[in-house]
Write an enzyme that holds these catalytic residues in place. Structure first.
Site, short mmCIF file in Angstrom:
data_model
loop_
_atom_site.label_atom_id
_atom_site.label_comp_id
_atom_site.label_asym_id
_atom_site.label_seq_id
_atom_site.Cartn_x
_atom_site.Cartn_y
_atom_site.Cartn_z
N LYS A 115 13.83 1.82 38.22
CA LYS A 115 12.98 0.65 38.01
C LYS A 115 12.36 0.15 39.31
O LYS A 115 11.24 -0.37 39.31
CB LYS A 115 13.79 -0.46 37.35
CG LYS A 115 14.17 -0.16 35.89
CD LYS A 115 14.92 -1.31 35.28
CE LYS A 115 15.11 -1.13 33.78
NZ LYS A 115 15.94 0.01 33.44
N GLU A 199 15.43 -9.86 39.64
CA GLU A 199 14.13 -10.31 39.13
C GLU A 199 14.18 -11.79 38.80
O GLU A 199 15.22 -12.31 38.39
CB GLU A 199 13.77 -9.58 37.83
CG GLU A 199 13.18 -8.22 37.99
CD GLU A 199 12.74 -7.65 36.65
OE1 GLU A 199 12.93 -8.32 35.60
OE2 GLU A 199 12.22 -6.53 36.64
N HIS A 234 20.45 -7.65 24.72
CA HIS A 234 19.39 -6.90 25.41
C HIS A 234 19.04 -5.58 24.73
O HIS A 234 18.40 -4.73 25.33
CB HIS A 234 19.78 -6.64 26.87
CG HIS A 234 20.12 -7.87 27.64
ND1 HIS A 234 19.19 -8.84 27.94
CD2 HIS A 234 21.30 -8.31 28.14
CE1 HIS A 234 19.78 -9.82 28.61
NE2 HIS A 234 21.05 -9.53 28.73
N ARG A 298 9.77 9.17 27.63
CA ARG A 298 10.29 9.93 26.48
C ARG A 298 9.74 9.31 25.22
O ARG A 298 9.01 8.31 25.26
CB ARG A 298 11.81 9.85 26.45
CG ARG A 298 12.32 8.41 26.48
CD ARG A 298 13.81 8.30 26.22
NE ARG A 298 14.35 6.99 26.52
CZ ARG A 298 14.27 5.94 25.72
NH1 ARG A 298 13.63 6.04 24.57
NH2 ARG A 298 14.81 4.78 26.06
#
Length: 639
Positions: A115, A199, A234, A298
């Site tokens: 990420k 973040e 999540h 993917r």
């Protein structure tokens, strides 16, 4: 491409096999010892055993997959999703072995697989990214300093993560260290990489993603967006396409941003660019600001909703692109028709924090009116070794309201026995007035928890439907009961709820009378036979009606006492934080159980004292195993 090996299992393996067969391509399944009788094994033309049940000893071993390809003469490998699908070394090894990898280049997987590097690349390409820290220095002091700079609340995310693993929200400085260490442990266990990034935590986000496709001729297109905001822990629960409530301008800009991301890395094959929309921060046009979150290199679990609105087979697109063909359609030719919704039917218990449920599927019948993508069958086993998904239930209609109504109806008529599922919860979600109105963000389930988990009293029309299902003369019906000495007779004109509530009725040629009033049975309610009665379902609400008062049968709902902390599922006890004699407060951490690659935190249900510790950290425990015994603060522990 003559023979395709699917390096996966379950519903995605079955899904790929269907398209390959239609295209005239032979298929090879791989399987672990636990999957010897799985549907994907039976569906393929050939099947190869690759190891024991644990994924790390079978599906996650690249050399076993490559050996199976060599043995069977397969000339291509499709990774599906999960397992090795985003493993750049595997993609490289497949190509070095002279085989076709049905997916992107290993370089693209490497760039987008982490990420932090993905965000750096996207920022350079002009795609908006969330403010945060993506540095190589992973020391605790550095991360603590950066957390202070970003400010709380913030989000810790595994750089190699996905599916909520290695992710922890942190609301205050005092929570940071514990959350960081837990995220690193979980990331290391799931991905072999404990690196994290920090973040800014967007308080009210929507999760909107764009399906893209690229080919080796330099073409990149998008196939519109999907909304995946309905999540628990999540992880996505219900997905839909197109995303509701977005302006045409925002849809256009999201599509351009996603295609830009694809061009920036020379992307080939299927990919999904995921964005976060900040619903509390809007631009001059009133549209929420959006930020790049990550890219999945993917095919996504939720790809069927895109297939439904575009009329395209995305697996076929993958195969054609992997063979070197140009994209089947260019951007102007891709059209969106109607609305599609997908619900993930899991073996899990919503009433216990969505903990997975294991067992044998003694009954499995799906409601009609929906596309069902599944990799299990009646009599099959849901084990601790793999994701507990039973099926994806997908509906498509001209409007969103119709698609949701069809989804609810299909879920109400789905029957699963042998494991606990989220079926009713999914139907209540899809039928919720706020969701139908499009008022959705990733906190939807928490915001509406009270209404999603409450049980309403059965409407009279539903009671009448249950009464009408009771065969008046048949001794073989669901309400049939033999005479038993010293027990009240079973009334042919009464039903009982599980809590003992009695519903008296009279059946006649004109209908069902409840308390003397004529009541027409509900046509919408699904009536499902169960042992000793029927189950009535309507919009996710479930009521059980029995032939006799449950009190007569001597049933007891008693389980472990409120002070007995038991393992909610089989797993490894990776942390035990109390000892006999310790005082605890409600909510204090007692133990951490690792199961299905996730950490489950077990906490004290009340203020009290630890009377007994019955387990040892580092050991495997069975479901229901007693771990810790507490007594209330006012009680004295036994000596």
């Amino acid at each position: 491409m003559k023979k395709l090996l699917i390096a996966n299992r379950g519903e995605i393996a079955c899904r790929i096999i269907r398209t390959a067969r239609r295209m005239g391509i032979a298929t090879v399944a791989v399987y672990s010892e636990a999957d010897a009788h799985a549907p994907h094994v039976a569906a393929a033309d050939e099947a190869v055993l690759i190891g024991p049940a644990p994924a790390r000893e079978s599906y996650l071993l690249p050399e076993r997959i490559l050996d199976a390809a060599r043995t069977t003469g397969a000339d291509a490998i499709h990774p599906g999703y999960g397992f090795l699908s985003e493993n750049a070394d595997f993609a490289e090894a497949v190509r070095k072995a002279g085989l076709t990898f049905v997916g992107p280049s290993d370089q693209a997987i490497r760039v987008m697989g982490l990420k932090d590097s993905a965000k750096t690349k996207m920022k350079a390409a002009g795609v908006p990214v969330t403010p945060g820290y993506m540095g190589d220095d992973q020391s605790l002091p550095r991360l603590e300093r950066m957390a202070e700079m970003i400010g709380y609340p913030l989000l810790i995310k595994a750089v190699a993560g996905g599916g909520g693993k290695g992710m922890r929200p942190v609301n205050a400085k005092a929570e940071f260290t514990e959350a960081l260490l837990a995220a690193k442990r979980e990331a290391a266990a799931a991905f072999g990489n404990d690196g994290v990034m920090l973040e800014k935590l967007i308080a009210r986000p929507r999760h909107v993603e764009v399906q893209i496709f690229g080919d080796r001729h330099g073409n990149v297109v998008h196939l519109f967006e999907r909304d995946c905001s309905l999540q628990r822990r999540h992880q996505k629960v219900i997905e839909e396409a197109p995303a509701p409530g977005l302006s045409d301008e925002l849809r256009h800009v999201l599509g351009i941003a996603a295609v830009t991301a694809g061009h920036a890395i020379g992307y080939e094959n299927a990919g999904t660019v995921e964005f976060i929309l900040d619903m509390d921060d809007r631009d001059e046009n009133g549209d929420p600001k959006f930020y790049f979150m990550e890219m999945n290199t993917r095919l996504q679990v939720e790809h069927p909703v895109t297939e439904a609105i575009t009329g395209q087979d995305l697996v076929e697109w993958q195969i054609r692109v992997a063979r070197g063909e140009m994209l089947p359609l260019m951007q102007d030719a891709i059209e969106c028709h109607g609305h599609a919704v997908e619900a993930r039917l899991y073996a899990e218990n919503p009433d216990k924090g969505f903990l997975p449920s294991t067992g044998t599927l003694s009954r499995l019948v799906f409601g009609d009116g929906a596309r069902i993508d599944t990799g299990v069958q009646q009599g099959g086993e849901v084990t601790v070794h793999y994701d507990p998904m039973i099926a994806k239930v997908i509906t498509h209609a001209p409007t969103r309201e119709e698609a949701l109504a069809r989804l609810v109806a299909a879920l109400d008529r789905t029957q699963v026995e042998g494991v606990t599922t989220n079926r009713g919860f999914l139907a209540r979600l899809a039928a919720h007035p706020a969701f139908i109105a499009g008022e959705v963000d990733t906190g939807f389930i928490a915001t509406h928890e009270a209404s999603l988990f409450e049980t309403e009293a059965p409407p009279p029309a539903v009671v009448a439907a249950a009464a009408a299902a009771r065969p008046a003369a048949s001794p073989e019906g669901p309400f049939a009961r033999p005479f038993r000495l010293n027990l009240p007779p079973v009334s042919p004109s009464a039903l009982w709820a599980e809590d003992g509530t009695e519903y008296r009725y009279a059946a006649g040629p004109d209908g069902i009378r409840l308390d003397g009033e004529l009541q027409m049975p509900s046509r919408q309610a699904a009536i499902v036979p169960i042992e000793g009665g029927v189950e009535a379902r309507l919009k996710g609400q479930t009521w059980r009606f029995l032939a006799e008062n449950p009190a007569w049968a001597g049933h007891s709902a008693a389980g472990p006492s409120d002070g007995q902390i038991v393992a909610p599922m089989p797993g490894k006890l990776i942390g035990l934080f109390v000892k006999a004699g310790d005082s605890v407060r409600a909510g204090d951490r007692l133990a951490v159980l690792e199961a299905m690659k996730m950490e489950h935190r077990l906490t004290a249900p009340f203020d009290g004292t630890v009377e007994l510790v019955s387990a040892t950290a580092g050991t495997q425990v069975a479901e229901g195993a007693l771990l810790v015994t507490l007594v209330h603060a006012e009680q004295e522990p036994r000596p």
